[in-house]
Design a protein around this motif. Structure first.
Motif, PDB file in Angstrom:
ATOM      1  N   LYS A 127       0.848   8.247  -7.579  1.00  0.00           N
ATOM      2  CA  LYS A 127       1.018   7.254  -6.515  1.00  0.00           C
ATOM      3  C   LYS A 127       1.479   5.916  -7.072  1.00  0.00           C
ATOM      4  CE  LYS A 127      -2.061   9.399  -3.213  1.00  0.00           C
ATOM      5  NZ  LYS A 127      -3.230   9.236  -2.372  1.00  0.00           N
ATOM      6  N   ARG A 128       0.982   5.543  -8.219  1.00  0.00           N
ATOM      7  CA  ARG A 128       1.419   4.284  -8.831  1.00  0.00           C
ATOM      8  C   ARG A 128       2.908   4.358  -9.152  1.00  0.00           C
ATOM      9  NH1 ARG A 128      -1.162   2.312 -14.362  1.00  0.00           N
ATOM     10  NH2 ARG A 128       0.360   3.756 -15.168  1.00  0.00           N
ATOM     11  N   ASP A 174       8.860   3.278  -8.218  1.00  0.00           N
ATOM     12  CA  ASP A 174      10.141   3.880  -7.840  1.00  0.00           C
ATOM     13  C   ASP A 174      10.751   3.156  -6.646  1.00  0.00           C
ATOM     14  OD1 ASP A 174       9.861   5.701  -9.898  1.00  0.00           O
ATOM     15  OD2 ASP A 174       9.217   7.352  -8.591  1.00  0.00           O
ATOM     16  N   TYR A 175       9.928   2.812  -5.659  1.00  0.00           N
ATOM     17  CA  TYR A 175      10.465   2.108  -4.503  1.00  0.00           C
ATOM     18  C   TYR A 175      10.939   0.714  -4.887  1.00  0.00           C
ATOM     19  CZ  TYR A 175      11.284   0.186   0.058  1.00  0.00           C
ATOM     20  OH  TYR A 175      11.892  -0.407   1.142  1.00  0.00           O
ATOM     21  N   TRP A 233      15.756  -2.870  -5.905  1.00  0.00           N
ATOM     22  CA  TRP A 233      16.182  -3.814  -6.930  1.00  0.00           C
ATOM     23  C   TRP A 233      15.164  -4.923  -7.226  1.00  0.00           C
ATOM     24  CZ3 TRP A 233      20.444  -2.305  -9.490  1.00  0.00           C
ATOM     25  CH2 TRP A 233      21.281  -1.407  -8.853  1.00  0.00           C
ATOM     26  N   LEU A 234      13.878  -4.635  -7.059  1.00  0.00           N
ATOM     27  CA  LEU A 234      12.848  -5.626  -7.376  1.00  0.00           C
ATOM     28  C   LEU A 234      12.080  -5.278  -8.639  1.00  0.00           C
ATOM     29  CD1 LEU A 234      11.385  -6.481  -3.860  1.00  0.00           C
ATOM     30  CD2 LEU A 234      12.878  -7.886  -5.285  1.00  0.00           C
ATOM     31  N   TRP A 235      12.467  -4.198  -9.302  1.00  0.00           N
ATOM     32  CA  TRP A 235      11.791  -3.772 -10.534  1.00  0.00           C
ATOM     33  C   TRP A 235      12.823  -3.152 -11.430  1.00  0.00           C
ATOM     34  CZ3 TRP A 235       6.579  -4.432 -11.404  1.00  0.00           C
ATOM     35  CH2 TRP A 235       6.066  -3.832 -12.536  1.00  0.00           C
ATOM     36  N   LYS A 236      12.738  -3.461 -12.713  1.00  0.00           N
ATOM     37  CA  LYS A 236      13.707  -2.890 -13.667  1.00  0.00           C
ATOM     38  C   LYS A 236      13.190  -1.618 -14.265  1.00  0.00           C
ATOM     39  CE  LYS A 236      15.774  -7.258 -14.859  1.00  0.00           C
ATOM     40  NZ  LYS A 236      16.204  -8.139 -15.886  1.00  0.00           N
ATOM     41  N   ASN A 293       0.849  -1.185   0.000  1.00  0.00           N
ATOM     42  CA  ASN A 293       0.000   0.000   0.000  1.00  0.00           C
ATOM     43  C   ASN A 293       0.884   1.234   0.000  1.00  0.00           C
ATOM     44  OD1 ASN A 293      -1.463   2.281   1.228  1.00  0.00           O
ATOM     45  ND2 ASN A 293      -3.144   0.816   1.366  1.00  0.00           N
ATOM     46  N   TYR A 294       0.841   1.964  -1.100  1.00  0.00           N
ATOM     47  CA  TYR A 294       1.731   3.112  -1.243  1.00  0.00           C
ATOM     48  C   TYR A 294       1.417   4.228  -0.257  1.00  0.00           C
ATOM     49  CZ  TYR A 294       4.589   6.777  -3.155  1.00  0.00           C
ATOM     50  OH  TYR A 294       5.517   7.758  -3.286  1.00  0.00           O
ATOM     51  N   TRP A 295       0.178   4.409   0.110  1.00  0.00           N
ATOM     52  CA  TRP A 295      -0.170   5.480   1.048  1.00  0.00           C
ATOM     53  C   TRP A 295       0.548   5.266   2.379  1.00  0.00           C
ATOM     54  CZ3 TRP A 295      -1.995  10.162   0.977  1.00  0.00           C
ATOM     55  CH2 TRP A 295      -2.437  10.742   2.151  1.00  0.00           C
ATOM     56  N   THR A 296       0.515   4.044   2.876  1.00  0.00           N
ATOM     57  CA  THR A 296       1.206   3.723   4.120  1.00  0.00           C
ATOM     58  C   THR A 296       2.700   3.995   3.984  1.00  0.00           C
ATOM     59  OG1 THR A 296      -0.429   2.050   4.666  1.00  0.00           O
ATOM     60  CG2 THR A 296       1.690   1.853   5.743  1.00  0.00           C
TER      61      THR A 296
END
Length: 163
Positions: free
Chosen positions: A148-149, A154-155, A160-163, A109-112
């Motif tokens: 927000k998406r 970005d996180y 290192w879990l997303w290219k 949850n990005y808000w958290t």
């Protein structure tokens, strides 16, 4: 309430599902709304300070027992690293393991996260070990959805879990 389950989106081709967030209530593994006999398309199991009626130190045991009891109805574990919602008392490893066993997704949850309420060690453990993860921007309008998406992506790139 029952009419909600039969609502049909006639405006576009977006599928609308109806979900409910169940709160763990006590050591008997009771969850709110379990007795309303409503069939939901999607169910989230969470724990919140304002509704949990037992001692915080017991939360891990009772949360795991609630998953065992209700796993066939749970689709998602809600915000499982939120410091405001008792997760500082909950061991993330057995929750992820049990969720994986029953193919229950875990929520990012990005808000958290954005509000600095994330216990990053627990968030990162979940992101690296859960079999199913739903990214929830927690946007409340279309205009904030993209921003927000992108924050979620970005996180994930940062760790290192997303290219």
């Amino acid at each position: 309430r029952y009419a909600l389950n039969s609502w049909e989106n006639v405006h576009n081709d977006v599928e609308v599902i109806f979900w409910v967030e169940w709160d763990l209530l006590n050591e008997d593994w009771d969850v709110c709304l379990v007795n309303q006999q409503i069939e939901w398309n999607f169910t989230i199991l969470s724990v919140h300070r304002n509704s949990y009626l037992s001692e915080p130190e017991t939360t891990t045991k009772w949360f795991l027992n609630a998953i065992e009891k209700h796993h066939d109805k749970i689709n998602l574990i809600g915000h499982p690293y939120d410091i405001n919602e008792l997760w500082e008392y909950i061991e993330i490893e057995p929750v992820v393991e049990l969720a994986n066993k029953y193919w229950i997704a875990m929520e990012f949850n990005y808000w958290t996260f954005r509000k600095n309420r994330a216990i990053k060690e627990k968030l990162n453990y979940m992101l690296q070990n859960a079999k199913n993860i739903y990214m929830n921007s927690d946007a409340h309008s279309l205009s904030s959805l993209q921003i927000k998406r992108q924050g979620c992506y970005d996180y994930l790139k940062e760790i290192w879990l997303w290219k």
